[in-house]
Design an enzyme around this catalytic site. Structure first.
Site, PDB file in Angstrom:
ATOM      1  N   LYS A  71     -23.532  -2.364   1.812  1.00 33.38           N
ATOM      2  CA  LYS A  71     -22.463  -2.692   2.757  1.00 33.38           C
ATOM      3  C   LYS A  71     -22.980  -3.011   4.163  1.00 33.38           C
ATOM      4  CE  LYS A  71     -18.854  -0.205   0.280  1.00 33.38           C
ATOM      5  NZ  LYS A  71     -17.732   0.750   0.364  1.00 33.38           N
ATOM      6  N   ASP A 108     -12.176  -1.276   3.520  1.00 36.64           N
ATOM      7  CA  ASP A 108     -12.304   0.128   3.106  1.00 36.64           C
ATOM      8  C   ASP A 108     -11.494   1.061   4.003  1.00 36.64           C
ATOM      9  OD1 ASP A 108     -13.892   0.009   0.829  1.00 36.64           O
ATOM     10  OD2 ASP A 108     -15.770   0.044   1.960  1.00 36.64           O
TER      11      ASP A 108
END
Length: 288
Positions: A71, A108
């Site tokens: 990420k 997220d």
């Protein structure tokens, strides 16, 4: 599949646990879209060549999700970032346009908060303990710190303390992280006083993974949230439930971040019936 089939997918390693293909392929089918969602299990050394191919005009890939451990590592390969993603410093969604320009987003954080909201959980004035210092940790901390009604305190512990300190320092360049305290020892998390414990690490993915927290510190007046969703009950959640704590795995977060990711790819909101089918596909596989 045909020569006109658009490809979407998820990059990370490992990926055998991922339910993202199930969710997104359900959405493509519901919409009647000629597209497929695949897994791309990549070693870190494969990232440069993968992204080089992505930028080629002939590439059929128009959208990606990014999971552990990439990420943060995908950032150098992207052409642009959304404002929230710039502040977070971690990407879980990539949009690739017709000109092969790659733009990174982070869904997220919003996905996590939306799931908490669905469960009726308010973080205002709450004491929060966080485990981890990866890309998901960044998104969760950023979302919590940006809430208008602030938590009372956020403590974070990672096995490598320096990594947690670096994470908070870098976040602090873009976001007010005054509520966040990095602790050197697990005991200093004060789990026994926490209202919310969030595990953002991947511990729990593999069978036999330990419970990171002393079960004697877990209590009935807390919510224990594990971002791991497969298996549906990690050792941490099992022990927390035995202590009377409210528990949740990360499948609700997966659903909400997935809806947002899909909308970034499509450029339009998803209809309620499509979202319902996406969620049903997950619920049939694992219980949220």
């Amino acid at each position: 599949m045909t020569e006109h089939t658009s490809t979407y997918g998820i990059i990370g390693y490992p990926l055998q646990h991922s339910l993202s293909p199930l969710m997104h392929n359900t959405a493509f089918k519901a919409l009647g879209v000629d597209a497929v969602y695949k897994t791309f299990p990549l070693q870190e050394a494969e990232l440069p060549s993968f992204f080089t191919h992505l930028k080629e005009k002939k590439s059929p890939v128009f959208g990606l999700n990014v999971t552990v451990p990439y990420k943060e590592k995908v950032l150098p390969f992207l052409d642009a970032l959304s404002p929230f993603t710039i502040r977070v410093g971690a990407v879980n969604t990539i949009v690739i346009d017709e000109d092969r320009k790659l733009t990174g987003f982070n869904t997220d954080g919003p996905g996590f908060l939306t799931h908490l909201m669905e469960m009726g959980i308010s973080t205002a004035g709450k004491r929060i303990a966080v485990l981890g210092a990866g890309g998901t940790t960044r998104a969760v901390l950023a979302a919590l710190c940006l809430l208008p009604e602030k938590p009372a305190a956020i403590k974070i512990y990672n096995r490598t303390t320096a990594k947690a300190r670096e994470l908070v320092a870098r976040l602090g360049e873009k976001i007010d992280t005054g509520l966040v305290e990095v602790v050197d020892q697990m005991d200093d998390l004060n789990v026994e006083l926490a209202d919310l414990l969030v595990n953002t690490t991947s511990v729990g993915l593999k069978e036999g993974d330990p419970c990171l927290v002393d079960e004697n510190l877990l209590h009935a007046n807390m919510l224990v949230y594990d971002v791991v969703y497969n298996p549906k009950e990690t050792e941490l959640l099992r022990r927390a439930k035995a202590k009377g704590a409210r528990t949740s795995n990360g499948l609700g977060m997966l659903f909400y971040q997935g809806v947002l990711a899909f909308q970034h790819w499509a450029g339009v909101p998803l209809e309620a019936d499509v979202k319902a089918k996406m969620r049903q596909s997950l619920e049939q596989e694992r219980v949220i």
